[in-house]
Design a protein around this motif. Structure first.
Motif, mmCIF file in Angstrom:
data_model
loop_
_atom_site.group_PDB
_atom_site.id
_atom_site.type_symbol
_atom_site.label_atom_id
_atom_site.label_comp_id
_atom_site.label_asym_id
_atom_site.label_seq_id
_atom_site.Cartn_x
_atom_site.Cartn_y
_atom_site.Cartn_z
ATOM 1 N N GLY A 268 0.834 -1.190 -0.036
ATOM 2 C CA GLY A 268 -0.186 -0.109 -0.020
ATOM 3 C C GLY A 268 0.732 1.374 0.075
ATOM 4 O O GLY A 268 1.901 1.089 -0.148
ATOM 5 N N ARG A 269 0.217 2.216 0.301
ATOM 6 C CA ARG A 269 0.878 3.667 0.489
ATOM 7 C C ARG A 269 1.965 3.644 1.315
ATOM 8 O O ARG A 269 1.687 3.046 2.542
ATOM 9 N N GLN B 66 -2.528 8.444 4.288
ATOM 10 C CA GLN B 66 -3.042 8.210 2.908
ATOM 11 C C GLN B 66 -3.275 6.647 2.476
ATOM 12 O O GLN B 66 -3.043 6.422 1.637
ATOM 13 N N GLN B 67 -3.925 6.009 3.538
ATOM 14 C CA GLN B 67 -4.378 4.524 3.478
ATOM 15 C C GLN B 67 -5.614 4.361 2.688
ATOM 16 O O GLN B 67 -6.451 5.405 2.826
ATOM 17 N N ASP B 68 -5.829 3.727 1.878
ATOM 18 C CA ASP B 68 -7.066 3.258 1.309
ATOM 19 C C ASP B 68 -8.235 2.869 2.456
ATOM 20 O O ASP B 68 -9.170 3.335 2.285
ATOM 21 N N ASP B 69 -7.784 2.308 3.358
ATOM 22 C CA ASP B 69 -8.499 2.166 4.900
ATOM 23 C C ASP B 69 -7.676 2.555 5.994
ATOM 24 O O ASP B 69 -6.658 2.003 6.133
ATOM 25 N N ARG C 218 -6.400 0.092 8.686
ATOM 26 C CA ARG C 218 -5.380 -0.912 8.166
ATOM 27 C C ARG C 218 -3.983 -0.262 8.008
ATOM 28 O O ARG C 218 -3.745 0.598 7.228
ATOM 29 N N ASN D 242 2.800 1.431 6.519
ATOM 30 C CA ASN D 242 3.008 0.414 5.804
ATOM 31 C C ASN D 242 4.592 -0.034 5.830
ATOM 32 O O ASN D 242 4.885 -1.087 5.245
#
Length: 396
Positions: free
Chosen positions: A258-259, A264-267, A270, A386
């Motif tokens: 991920g990022r 700036q996470q999609d979720d 998580r 991440n």
């Protein structure tokens, strides 16, 4: 057929740790050399045996004072090391020093690799040369920080609090549940004579402490220190010649799917713990139920909840309930955590300190804070966001 280039070809042959404290009267290189000498003695190796050095994050041009005070070349010059292989770099998981050392040893680039992490953050803060991870404010802010600073995100506590707030909203977690991470760490630190904070900590103390970045209070944040930790990675065929019991590296990994930012996470609930967990268990036949204890990253208490879920010790959104009351994660619980006090009470050794503690526990050498029973398998995790990694260590 076993993969001859995997981490399973590697062992931890020696560990060392300098004095850990607040505002120590020694510089970073002196602390590092102390830790290296301890690790060499622990392994029964000499300086001439070392042919590799690995570190994270290495020399950084705009590092905040005290964050990375010693480079590989500093250590090489100080100890006159002859290196066949060396590595350091910021664009990697915090666990990269260990991961890269394993790959170098397994592939024959080196035989005995020193991995070190040194910090003098406490002294730097005391001198007024550092106010946050973004520096002193005396230089122009660049990189991703230039987009965070205008919105009040001065440090990682702001980033972690954003995620923690969303997690609490989504899953109904409470501060009383989160407190158990800090209370458990302090309880263990009280048994560890090397821990920075050893005074008793109660739920009332926790709830009454000042808020740093809502919902994270003072006791949810780890402790800046001066100190150095060294782990020596060696090829497993040297085990008969070692002075101390070797600890085998069963599996290790630090993927980036991920990022690489915290915000700036999609979720937002998580982080990389979930990906690191999937990679870790794909590289071994062991399962989470086989683990005897865990040294999970607690740079902020909330990160431990994400690691519990990411490593499969409980389901998604269940970590707060898992730690509620503290019994499961206590010294005699189902999954003992932070056996030396973690970074919340023992001090921010930035990842390698967990390896040092896991090795001592697996050998039965942790002294006053040794866990009871026969402990043979440990999980160590490292990092937030991440840029996260995890390792599975076994004693035989």
């Amino acid at each position: 057929m076993p993969n001859i280039f995997s981490e399973k070809q590697c062992v931890i042959s020696g560990v060392g740790q300098s004095e850990i404290g607040r505002r120590l009267p020694r510089n970073g290189l002196q602390l590092t050399v102390d830790a290296v000498k301890q690790a060499l003695d622990d392994a029964g190796l000499s300086r001439s045996d070392i042919d590799g050095v690995s570190s994270w994050p290495g020399q950084m041009q705009h590092a905040a004072p005290g964050f990375s005070p010693v480079s590989i070349t500093d250590l090489r010059e100080a100890m006159d090391l002859k290196l066949s292989w060396y590595n350091a770099g910021i664009e990697s998981t915090q666990l990269s020093a260990i991961i890269n050392a394993c790959m170098a040893v397994a592939s024959g680039q080196a035989r005995h690799v020193i991995c070190f992490r040194t910090m003098t953050e406490a002294s730097s803060m005391a001198k007024g040369t550092r106010s946050s991870v973004q520096g002193t404010g005396s230089q122009r802010i660049s990189g991703p920080f230039q987009w965070q600073l205008p919105f009040g995100a001065f440090s990682a506590s702001s980033w972690a609090a954003l995620v923690a707030s969303r997690y609490m909203h989504e899953f109904g977690a409470t501060r009383e549940q989160l407190a158990q991470i800090a209370l458990n760490a302090r309880s263990n630190a009280m048994l560890n004579e090397r821990a920075v904070y050893r005074d008793p900590l109660t739920m009332e103390d926790y709830l009454a402490s000042r808020m740093i970045s809502d919902p994270l209070c003072l006791f949810d944040c780890d402790v800046p220190i001066d100190g150095s930790t060294v782990i020596i990675i060696s090829h497993k065929d040297c085990v008969p010649d070692l002075k101390s019991k070797a600890i085998h590296i069963e599996a290790i990994g630090g993927p980036l799917y991920g990022r690489d930012s915290w915000d700036q996470q999609d979720d937002l609930t998580r982080f990389g713990a979930e990906d690191a967990g999937k990679m870790l268990w794909s590289r071994t036949d062991f399962k989470p139920k086989d683990v005897d204890f865990a040294e999970l990253y607690d740079g902020f208490s909330f990160l431990t909840l994400l690691w519990l879920e990411g490593l499969g010790f409980c389901g998604r959104g269940e970590a707060a309930a898992f730690v509620e009351g503290g019994q499961r994660i206590g010294r005699d619980g189902e999954l003992p955590l932070a056996s030396h006090g973690g970074q919340l009470s023992a001090g921010r050794t930035h990842g390698l300190g967990y390896f040092h503690e896991a090795v001592k526990q697996l050998r039965g050498e942790a002294g006053s804070h040794q866990l009871s029973g026969d402990r043979k398998l440990a999980v160590v995790s490292n990092g937030g966001g991440n840029l996260s990694g995890a390792a599975l260590l076994r004693s035989d």
